[in-house]
Design a protein around this motif. Structure first.
Motif, PDB file in Angstrom:
ATOM      1  N   THR A 134       9.943  -6.564  -3.094  1.00  0.00           N
ATOM      2  CA  THR A 134       9.444  -7.257  -4.312  1.00  0.00           C
ATOM      3  C   THR A 134       7.741  -6.809  -4.243  1.00  0.00           C
ATOM      4  OG1 THR A 134      11.059  -8.823  -4.456  1.00  0.00           O
ATOM      5  CG2 THR A 134       9.026  -9.297  -5.725  1.00  0.00           C
ATOM      6  N   VAL A 135       7.032  -7.062  -3.132  1.00  0.00           N
ATOM      7  CA  VAL A 135       5.502  -6.932  -2.933  1.00  0.00           C
ATOM      8  C   VAL A 135       5.452  -5.311  -3.188  1.00  0.00           C
ATOM      9  CG1 VAL A 135       3.656  -6.982  -1.278  1.00  0.00           C
ATOM     10  CG2 VAL A 135       5.539  -9.175  -1.468  1.00  0.00           C
ATOM     11  N   GLY A 136       6.310  -4.465  -2.517  1.00  0.00           N
ATOM     12  CA  GLY A 136       6.186  -3.101  -2.763  1.00  0.00           C
ATOM     13  C   GLY A 136       6.312  -2.708  -4.111  1.00  0.00           C
ATOM     14  N   ARG A 137       6.903  -3.179  -4.948  1.00  0.00           N
ATOM     15  CA  ARG A 137       7.393  -2.922  -6.389  1.00  0.00           C
ATOM     16  C   ARG A 137       5.822  -3.331  -7.039  1.00  0.00           C
ATOM     17  NH1 ARG A 137      11.210  -1.040  -3.351  1.00  0.00           N
ATOM     18  NH2 ARG A 137      12.959  -0.165  -4.473  1.00  0.00           N
ATOM     19  N   LEU A 138       5.368  -4.388  -6.695  1.00  0.00           N
ATOM     20  CA  LEU A 138       4.030  -4.645  -7.482  1.00  0.00           C
ATOM     21  C   LEU A 138       3.089  -3.280  -7.545  1.00  0.00           C
ATOM     22  CD1 LEU A 138       3.553  -8.390  -6.322  1.00  0.00           C
ATOM     23  CD2 LEU A 138       4.513  -7.376  -8.457  1.00  0.00           C
ATOM     24  N   GLY A 139       3.177  -2.830  -6.274  1.00  0.00           N
ATOM     25  CA  GLY A 139       2.472  -1.373  -6.145  1.00  0.00           C
ATOM     26  C   GLY A 139       2.938  -0.404  -7.021  1.00  0.00           C
ATOM     27  N   ALA A 140       4.143  -0.236  -7.298  1.00  0.00           N
ATOM     28  CA  ALA A 140       4.681   0.350  -8.105  1.00  0.00           C
ATOM     29  C   ALA A 140       4.359   0.266  -9.609  1.00  0.00           C
ATOM     30  CB  ALA A 140       6.507   0.655  -8.000  1.00  0.00           C
ATOM     31  N   VAL A 141       4.331  -1.083  -9.930  1.00  0.00           N
ATOM     32  CA  VAL A 141       3.793  -1.648 -11.191  1.00  0.00           C
ATOM     33  C   VAL A 141       2.555  -0.923 -11.545  1.00  0.00           C
ATOM     34  CG1 VAL A 141       3.316  -3.347 -12.655  1.00  0.00           C
ATOM     35  CG2 VAL A 141       5.393  -3.379 -11.302  1.00  0.00           C
ATOM     36  N   ALA A 142       1.568  -0.937 -10.638  1.00  0.00           N
ATOM     37  CA  ALA A 142       0.212  -0.710 -10.445  1.00  0.00           C
ATOM     38  C   ALA A 142       0.122   0.822 -10.739  1.00  0.00           C
ATOM     39  CB  ALA A 142      -0.657  -1.036  -9.369  1.00  0.00           C
ATOM     40  N   ALA A 143       1.109   1.699 -10.082  1.00  0.00           N
ATOM     41  CA  ALA A 143       0.968   3.228 -10.012  1.00  0.00           C
ATOM     42  C   ALA A 143       0.875   3.688 -11.218  1.00  0.00           C
ATOM     43  CB  ALA A 143       2.217   3.551  -9.316  1.00  0.00           C
ATOM     44  N   PRO A 144       1.354   3.569 -12.216  1.00  0.00           N
ATOM     45  CA  PRO A 144       1.149   4.387 -13.706  1.00  0.00           C
ATOM     46  C   PRO A 144      -0.044   3.860 -14.173  1.00  0.00           C
ATOM     47  CG  PRO A 144       3.349   3.105 -13.704  1.00  0.00           C
ATOM     48  CD  PRO A 144       2.771   2.543 -12.663  1.00  0.00           C
ATOM     49  N   LEU A 145      -0.690   2.711 -13.940  1.00  0.00           N
ATOM     50  CA  LEU A 145      -2.130   2.560 -14.414  1.00  0.00           C
ATOM     51  C   LEU A 145      -3.143   3.289 -13.678  1.00  0.00           C
ATOM     52  CD1 LEU A 145      -1.726  -1.386 -14.657  1.00  0.00           C
ATOM     53  CD2 LEU A 145      -1.430   0.520 -16.410  1.00  0.00           C
ATOM     54  N   ALA A 186       0.765  -1.276  -0.103  1.00  0.00           N
ATOM     55  CA  ALA A 186      -0.052  -0.002  -0.115  1.00  0.00           C
ATOM     56  C   ALA A 186       0.771   1.096   0.080  1.00  0.00           C
ATOM     57  CB  ALA A 186      -0.941  -0.009   1.060  1.00  0.00           C
ATOM     58  N   MET A 187       1.916   1.220   0.695  1.00  0.00           N
ATOM     59  CA  MET A 187       2.676   2.367   0.886  1.00  0.00           C
ATOM     60  C   MET A 187       3.511   2.765  -0.538  1.00  0.00           C
ATOM     61  SD  MET A 187       2.439   4.026   3.593  1.00  0.00           S
ATOM     62  CE  MET A 187       1.507   4.015   5.050  1.00  0.00           C
ATOM     63  N   TYR A 188       4.090   1.838  -1.251  1.00  0.00           N
ATOM     64  CA  TYR A 188       4.544   1.909  -2.253  1.00  0.00           C
ATOM     65  C   TYR A 188       3.731   2.364  -3.572  1.00  0.00           C
ATOM     66  CZ  TYR A 188       9.425  -0.184  -0.828  1.00  0.00           C
ATOM     67  OH  TYR A 188      10.705  -0.344  -0.615  1.00  0.00           O
ATOM     68  N   THR A 189       2.562   1.767  -3.489  1.00  0.00           N
ATOM     69  CA  THR A 189       1.607   2.251  -4.242  1.00  0.00           C
ATOM     70  C   THR A 189       1.573   3.654  -4.383  1.00  0.00           C
ATOM     71  OG1 THR A 189       0.607   0.157  -4.314  1.00  0.00           O
ATOM     72  CG2 THR A 189      -0.692   1.887  -5.267  1.00  0.00           C
ATOM     73  N   ALA A 190       1.077   4.068  -3.029  1.00  0.00           N
ATOM     74  CA  ALA A 190       0.865   5.485  -2.894  1.00  0.00           C
ATOM     75  C   ALA A 190       2.022   6.397  -3.061  1.00  0.00           C
ATOM     76  CB  ALA A 190       0.509   5.701  -1.359  1.00  0.00           C
ATOM     77  N   TRP A 191       3.272   6.062  -2.612  1.00  0.00           N
ATOM     78  CA  TRP A 191       4.462   6.797  -2.941  1.00  0.00           C
ATOM     79  C   TRP A 191       4.905   7.096  -4.401  1.00  0.00           C
ATOM     80  CZ3 TRP A 191       9.202   7.280  -4.898  1.00  0.00           C
ATOM     81  CH2 TRP A 191      10.203   8.004  -4.398  1.00  0.00           C
ATOM     82  N   TYR A 192       4.785   5.991  -5.240  1.00  0.00           N
ATOM     83  CA  TYR A 192       5.206   5.914  -6.391  1.00  0.00           C
ATOM     84  C   TYR A 192       4.014   6.810  -7.320  1.00  0.00           C
ATOM     85  CZ  TYR A 192       9.211   2.974  -6.434  1.00  0.00           C
ATOM     86  OH  TYR A 192      10.601   2.698  -6.330  1.00  0.00           O
ATOM     87  N   CYS A 193       2.469   6.521  -6.857  1.00  0.00           N
ATOM     88  CA  CYS A 193       1.672   7.334  -7.547  1.00  0.00           C
ATOM     89  C   CYS A 193       1.745   8.645  -7.290  1.00  0.00           C
ATOM     90  CB  CYS A 193       0.247   6.717  -6.992  1.00  0.00           C
ATOM     91  SG  CYS A 193      -0.608   5.554  -7.568  1.00  0.00           S
ATOM     92  N   MET A 194       2.073   9.366  -6.270  1.00  0.00           N
ATOM     93  CA  MET A 194       2.265  10.722  -5.845  1.00  0.00           C
ATOM     94  C   MET A 194       3.662  11.071  -6.540  1.00  0.00           C
ATOM     95  SD  MET A 194       1.029  11.385  -2.336  1.00  0.00           S
ATOM     96  CE  MET A 194       1.357   9.742  -1.272  1.00  0.00           C
ATOM     97  N   SER A 195       4.663  10.524  -6.528  1.00  0.00           N
ATOM     98  CA  SER A 195       5.960  10.814  -6.955  1.00  0.00           C
ATOM     99  C   SER A 195       5.945  10.883  -8.595  1.00  0.00           C
ATOM    100  CB  SER A 195       7.186   9.846  -6.819  1.00  0.00           C
ATOM    101  OG  SER A 195       7.286   9.727  -5.266  1.00  0.00           O
TER     102      SER A 195
END
Length: 513
Positions: A456-467, A332-341
């Protein structure tokens, strides 16, 4: 006295956080420049600076119904089914000398005003962004999100590789591998001529980022005593590097030059990393006592202290394994951080200023986290900050939604921006606290594997962030609201973990029971 306690006393005997430890932390934190610039690259490279239709392909049968004299070419993709834009002219808001259609002072600018048959072309264009180089607008805009997601897939792969590599071959070889991958493929990116090849380049850059980011904190905390670990992790190298990236992007104003600069900086960092010793904690856990003794000797020499007796520690070294997990919160944190960044266009007026501001708010986050986790504990601090960040994210999403669908309101826009910046600050605070918490829970023998799994789990959030960023362009506020809900739902997993404040850094499974 336990094996881990003996290692803690050994670090104190080597000078605590002495000169050598400080030099190691400075070198590793310096590598953040290449890591962060590689992560944030698509925020500038994939930025849409605004465009006008350069060539409009019109079917002869439709000329009678098109009022060409009154037609605006600003962000024009097509006119019904009978007229489609086949070439675009891009604006450059950072240049001071601009014509009606865009910049006229770049060496790559070209002014064309002509009508040839059924084609209408009028305006200038520049090639500072990948968006303008490959016409990544209109029905090709999805390519930007695709390239960014491909990079994040590489990031996730790198995190998996890093955990295994760092615990099998050592922290130093893993760090050198990650930086080498970024240096090599940033150099290749300078010569890339198509977005397809560039997607492959960004994948391998992501692999390098995943490896380096996963190993760097583990490598630092294993050299310093317990009270210093939060401060080592909380040094604001990431926001400082991010703000510097905004300034460099504005100064160079060319995505290929930025690739070249990252390559040159990376080569310098690779050279300095060669002088960083291997973690003696890892060497002892792998029973590589001869190499561990050399590493300990180098620390003692640089710190100006006598070399301690390590025979008893070597005799009691353990090799057990343990695993712990709080992957949902990290995701959840990685998804939020990459979305905002990376999704700065949702609050952006000027891309360079927004990159600077969105990372400026991270400075207080990094500054206060170290003292606060030492005072209140890792578990309580993570739980509270996750709750606050989830509320701010949801409020920001609601404000952005009403700001976009209602009449333009300066007060609403300012409120949305302010809450968004506060949300970014709290998400960063929670992310840092989770890094400290994670690295302290895992024992030395599998610390990189454990942290690599979380990354790795966090990076899955990063993969979802651009979408999510792409969807946010269609439904304003969706990205922030979704991230807020994810953080809220995942925060409960923290309650099941034990507190690590003031606890000796574990080195084997027996130390974690």
């Amino acid at each position: 006295m336990s094996y881990s306690s003996k290692l803690e006393h050994l670090i104190e005997g080597l000078g605590g956080c002495g000169l050598m430890q400080k030099l190691i932390c400075i070198i590793i934190h310096s590598s953040t420049i290449v890591i962060v610039w590689s992560v944030l690259a698509m925020s500038f490279i994939g930025y849409d600076p605004g465009f006008k239709c350069h060539i409009l392909d019109v079917k002869f049968s439709s000329l009678s119904v098109l009022n060409l004299s009154e037609m605006s070419t600003n962000r024009l993709c097509s006119v019904g089914r009978n007229a489609t834009c086949s070439a675009y002219a891009f604006h450059d808001k950072m240049n001071t000398a601009v014509s009606e259609y865009g910049s006229i002072c770049s060496r790559q600018d070209k002014i064309v005003n002509q009508v040839v048959g059924d084609r209408i072309s009028s305006t200038s264009y520049i090639l500072y962004h990948a968006t303008s180089s490959w016409n990544l607008v209109c029905d090709r805009r999805w390519i930007v999100a695709f390239i960014t997601s491909i990079q994040m897939v590489g990031d996730a792969v790198g995190a998996i590789v890093a955990g295994q590599m760092a615990d099998a071959a050592g922290r130093k070889p893993a760090m050198l591998t990650g930086i080498t991958a970024m240096v090599l493929f940033n150099f290749v990116g300078y010569f890339t001529q198509s977005w397809q090849i560039y997607s492959v380049v960004r994948f391998f850059i992501g692999v390098g980022v995943g490896i380096s980011f996963t190993v760097q904190f583990t490598q630092m905390i294993e050299f310093v005593p317990s009270p210093w670990r939060p401060f080592v992790v909380c040094f604001p190298s990431e926001p400082l590097s991010s703000m510097l990236y905004a300034l460099v992007s504005w100064w160079l104003h060319d995505w290929k030059r930025i690739h070249l600069l990252k390559t040159l900086i990376g080569v310098f960092i690779l050279t300095t990393l060669c002088f960083v010793p291997e973690s003696f904690r890892w060497l002892i856990s792998k029973k590589k006592f001869e190499h561990a003794e050399r590493s300990i000797s180098s620390l003692a020499t640089v710190n100006g202290v006598p070399k301690p007796d390590v025979k008893e520690i070597f005799d009691t070294a353990a090799t057990d394994i343990n695993k712990t997990s709080k992957a949902t919160t990290v995701f959840a944190m990685y998804t939020a951080w990459y979305c905002m960044s990376l999704g700065m266009e949702s609050i952006s007026v000027d891309i360079y200023l927004t990159i600077f501001l969105i990372n400026l708010v991270d400075l207080p986050a990094f500054s206060v986290t170290g003292p606060l986790v030492n005072r209140f504990g890792r578990k309580k601090y993570c739980f509270v900050v996750c709750g606050v960040s989830s509320i701010l994210m949801c409020v920001s999403g609601i404000l952005q939604h009403f700001d976009k669908i209602s009449r333009p309101s300066m007060s609403l826009a300012v409120a949305a921006l302010a809450v968004s910046l506060l949300a970014k600050m709290t998400v960063t605070t929670a992310s840092i606290a989770l890094i400290i918490y994670t690295t302290e829970i895992y024992p030395t023998v599998v610390r990189s594997i454990g942290y690599g799994f979380q990354s790795t789990v966090g990076r899955l959030g990063a993969v979802a962030a651009p979408l999510l960023i792409h969807l946010d362009g269609r439904i304003p506020g969706l990205m922030y609201f979704t991230c807020g809900v994810l953080i809220f739902l995942s925060a409960g997993s923290i309650a099941r973990l034990k507190e690590t404040k003031g606890v000796t850094l574990p080195d084997s499974i027996s130390d974690t029971k």
